[in-house]
Write a protein that holds these residues in place. Structure first.
Motif, PDB file in Angstrom:
ATOM      1  N   PRO A 240       0.794  -1.236   0.000  1.00  0.00           N
ATOM      2  CA  PRO A 240       0.000   0.000   0.000  1.00  0.00           C
ATOM      3  C   PRO A 240       0.824   1.282   0.000  1.00  0.00           C
ATOM      4  O   PRO A 240       0.343   2.324  -0.437  1.00  0.00           O
ATOM      5  CB  PRO A 240      -0.842  -0.126   1.275  1.00  0.00           C
ATOM      6  N   GLN A 241       2.066   1.207   0.480  1.00  0.00           N
ATOM      7  CA  GLN A 241       2.922   2.393   0.519  1.00  0.00           C
ATOM      8  C   GLN A 241       4.001   2.359  -0.559  1.00  0.00           C
ATOM      9  O   GLN A 241       4.978   3.093  -0.506  1.00  0.00           O
ATOM     10  CB  GLN A 241       3.551   2.523   1.908  1.00  0.00           C
ATOM     11  N   GLY A 242       3.819   1.503  -1.554  1.00  0.00           N
ATOM     12  CA  GLY A 242       4.712   1.481  -2.691  1.00  0.00           C
ATOM     13  C   GLY A 242       6.001   0.708  -2.483  1.00  0.00           C
ATOM     14  O   GLY A 242       6.141  -0.076  -1.539  1.00  0.00           O
ATOM     15  N   ILE A 243       6.957   0.965  -3.374  1.00  0.00           N
ATOM     16  CA  ILE A 243       8.199   0.197  -3.426  1.00  0.00           C
ATOM     17  C   ILE A 243       9.375   1.135  -3.693  1.00  0.00           C
ATOM     18  O   ILE A 243       9.227   2.183  -4.328  1.00  0.00           O
ATOM     19  CB  ILE A 243       8.104  -0.880  -4.539  1.00  0.00           C
TER      20      ILE A 243
ATOM     21  N   LEU B 235       9.864  -2.783   0.599  1.00  0.00           N
ATOM     22  CA  LEU B 235       8.419  -2.556   0.683  1.00  0.00           C
ATOM     23  C   LEU B 235       8.107  -2.174   2.129  1.00  0.00           C
ATOM     24  O   LEU B 235       8.331  -2.976   3.037  1.00  0.00           O
ATOM     25  CB  LEU B 235       7.632  -3.815   0.303  1.00  0.00           C
ATOM     26  N   ALA B 236       7.617  -0.956   2.350  1.00  0.00           N
ATOM     27  CA  ALA B 236       7.345  -0.504   3.720  1.00  0.00           C
ATOM     28  C   ALA B 236       6.336  -1.408   4.405  1.00  0.00           C
ATOM     29  O   ALA B 236       6.454  -1.720   5.586  1.00  0.00           O
ATOM     30  CB  ALA B 236       6.844   0.937   3.700  1.00  0.00           C
ATOM     31  N   LYS B 237       5.350  -1.848   3.657  1.00  0.00           N
ATOM     32  CA  LYS B 237       4.329  -2.753   4.174  1.00  0.00           C
ATOM     33  C   LYS B 237       3.905  -3.639   3.017  1.00  0.00           C
ATOM     34  O   LYS B 237       3.756  -3.154   1.893  1.00  0.00           O
ATOM     35  CB  LYS B 237       3.141  -1.983   4.733  1.00  0.00           C
ATOM     36  N   ALA B 238       3.744  -4.934   3.274  1.00  0.00           N
ATOM     37  CA  ALA B 238       3.404  -5.844   2.191  1.00  0.00           C
ATOM     38  C   ALA B 238       2.413  -6.903   2.659  1.00  0.00           C
ATOM     39  O   ALA B 238       2.566  -7.477   3.736  1.00  0.00           O
ATOM     40  CB  ALA B 238       4.663  -6.521   1.643  1.00  0.00           C
ATOM     41  N   GLY B 239       1.409  -7.141   1.826  1.00  0.00           N
ATOM     42  CA  GLY B 239       0.519  -8.271   2.007  1.00  0.00           C
ATOM     43  C   GLY B 239       0.821  -9.268   0.908  1.00  0.00           C
ATOM     44  O   GLY B 239       0.938  -8.892  -0.263  1.00  0.00           O
ATOM     45  N   LEU B 240       1.005 -10.541   1.263  1.00  0.00           N
ATOM     46  CA  LEU B 240       1.395 -11.553   0.284  1.00  0.00           C
ATOM     47  C   LEU B 240       0.417 -12.725   0.319  1.00  0.00           C
ATOM     48  O   LEU B 240       0.039 -13.196   1.400  1.00  0.00           O
ATOM     49  CB  LEU B 240       2.805 -12.074   0.562  1.00  0.00           C
ATOM     50  N   ASP B 241       0.025 -13.189  -0.854  1.00  0.00           N
ATOM     51  CA  ASP B 241      -0.814 -14.383  -0.960  1.00  0.00           C
ATOM     52  C   ASP B 241       0.111 -15.580  -1.164  1.00  0.00           C
ATOM     53  O   ASP B 241       0.409 -15.983  -2.281  1.00  0.00           O
ATOM     54  CB  ASP B 241      -1.789 -14.246  -2.134  1.00  0.00           C
ATOM     55  N   GLY B 242       0.602 -16.126  -0.055  1.00  0.00           N
ATOM     56  CA  GLY B 242       1.524 -17.256  -0.091  1.00  0.00           C
ATOM     57  C   GLY B 242       2.963 -16.818  -0.274  1.00  0.00           C
ATOM     58  O   GLY B 242       3.247 -15.762  -0.824  1.00  0.00           O
TER      59      GLY B 242
ATOM     60  N   ALA C 187       0.685   5.984  -8.565  1.00  0.00           N
ATOM     61  CA  ALA C 187       1.268   7.239  -8.080  1.00  0.00           C
ATOM     62  C   ALA C 187       0.192   8.307  -8.087  1.00  0.00           C
ATOM     63  O   ALA C 187      -0.927   8.091  -8.568  1.00  0.00           O
ATOM     64  CB  ALA C 187       2.446   7.655  -8.952  1.00  0.00           C
ATOM     65  N   ALA C 188       0.519   9.466  -7.532  1.00  0.00           N
ATOM     66  CA  ALA C 188      -0.393  10.609  -7.508  1.00  0.00           C
ATOM     67  C   ALA C 188       0.325  11.820  -8.080  1.00  0.00           C
ATOM     68  O   ALA C 188       1.558  11.855  -8.149  1.00  0.00           O
ATOM     69  CB  ALA C 188      -0.861  10.891  -6.077  1.00  0.00           C
ATOM     70  N   ASP C 189      -0.446  12.820  -8.500  1.00  0.00           N
ATOM     71  CA  ASP C 189       0.163  14.023  -9.083  1.00  0.00           C
ATOM     72  C   ASP C 189       1.153  14.678  -8.127  1.00  0.00           C
ATOM     73  O   ASP C 189       2.222  15.142  -8.528  1.00  0.00           O
ATOM     74  CB  ASP C 189      -0.930  15.035  -9.459  1.00  0.00           C
ATOM     75  N   GLY C 190       0.798  14.684  -6.856  1.00  0.00           N
ATOM     76  CA  GLY C 190       1.663  15.338  -5.881  1.00  0.00           C
ATOM     77  C   GLY C 190       2.825  14.487  -5.427  1.00  0.00           C
ATOM     78  O   GLY C 190       3.759  14.982  -4.787  1.00  0.00           O
ATOM     79  N   SER C 191       2.799  13.180  -5.718  1.00  0.00           N
ATOM     80  CA  SER C 191       3.883  12.278  -5.314  1.00  0.00           C
ATOM     81  C   SER C 191       4.126  11.262  -6.426  1.00  0.00           C
ATOM     82  O   SER C 191       3.770  10.091  -6.301  1.00  0.00           O
ATOM     83  CB  SER C 191       3.536  11.572  -3.999  1.00  0.00           C
TER      84      SER C 191
ATOM     85  N   GLY D 154       4.716   6.769  -4.043  1.00  0.00           N
ATOM     86  CA  GLY D 154       3.602   7.702  -4.132  1.00  0.00           C
ATOM     87  C   GLY D 154       2.235   7.045  -4.171  1.00  0.00           C
ATOM     88  O   GLY D 154       1.214   7.730  -4.152  1.00  0.00           O
ATOM     89  N   GLY D 155       2.193   5.731  -4.230  1.00  0.00           N
ATOM     90  CA  GLY D 155       0.911   5.018  -4.268  1.00  0.00           C
ATOM     91  C   GLY D 155       1.149   3.529  -4.126  1.00  0.00           C
ATOM     92  O   GLY D 155       2.293   3.071  -3.938  1.00  0.00           O
TER      93      GLY D 155
END
Length: 226
Positions: A58-61, A81-88, A153-157, A189-190
């Motif tokens: 969710p916080q990108g790479i 990866l600041a935070k990661a959810g993994l399927d297996g 990403a976003a326009d601002g980031s 940024g996303g």
């Protein structure tokens, strides 16, 4: 007439057949203690593969160029990866086992795995907390591949290719040793969505706890994956 004896375990024969595997497992455990196959997945002298069906960050790479000691200095990419959810997940390491007196016992595999969900998890479900959850997952990798990867990403980031390796965005992913002024990728940024991740790595670190449903750790003779 001699009575036939049934139901008797031939312990000497069983022990002889089990000895090579038992010794090899002991050698692998010793290697873990010595750091050759470290239990924290920091396999600094033994390359391994790490794979996952779906990864949502969710916080990108972030990524920077890096040097690792894998039997001598080698260039690698440090990917965070600041935070990661993994399927297996599957971590697969292979090592040749040589023991004094006994000699070479061949190639053995160490597999650490947590299976993917029976019904594939979506990126939204992983972000919401389903599957495996890890904080600051950082890989030293020779090659990282995926069937698809979407870096939002976003326009601002916006995502920045060529960001400073010590930028705040890259540091937020868990990469804290980027060399000032060197090349980096800041895609924080996303959300980042990855399908069929496969990394040839030299080290993996995770800050904090990781939840591993149905964890399995096993040793197998030969080069056999999860």
């Amino acid at each position: 007439m001699q009575e036939e004896i049934r139901g008797v375990t031939r312990w000497r024969r069983s022990a002889f057949l089990a000895l090579p595997a038992t010794v090899a497992i002991g050698a692998m455990a010793t290697a873990m203690v010595q750091g050759a196959l470290a239990a924290n997945l920091s396999l600094t002298s033994v390359p391994f593969t790490l794979s996952s069906k779906t990864v949502a960050a969710p916080q990108g790479i972030g990524a920077v160029m890096h040097t690792v000691d894998a039997g001598g200095p080698k260039g690698a990419a440090e990917v965070g990866l600041a935070k990661a959810g993994l399927d297996g997940i599957c971590v697969h390491a292979v090592q040749s086992v040589d023991l004094p007196v006994i000699g070479n016992l061949g190639t053995w595999s160490l597999n650490i795995s947590s299976p993917a969900a029976a019904t594939p998890l979506t990126s939204d479900q992983l972000v919401a907390g389903a599957g495996l959850q890890a904080n600051k997952l950082v890989l030293d990798t020779q090659a990282l591949k995926a069937s698809t990867a979407t870096l939002h990403a976003a326009d601002g980031s916006p995502n920045v290719i060529g960001a400073a390796a010590d930028s705040e965005g890259i540091k937020s992913t868990g990469i804290t040793d980027g060399t000032p002024g060197q090349f980096g990728l800041d895609a924080t940024g996303g959300r980042t969505d990855i399908k069929n991740l496969n990394a040839d790595a030299n080290a993996a670190t995770i800050s904090g706890a990781i939840t591993l449903p149905d964890l399995a750790i096993g040793i197998a003779h030969g080069d056999k994956g999860c």
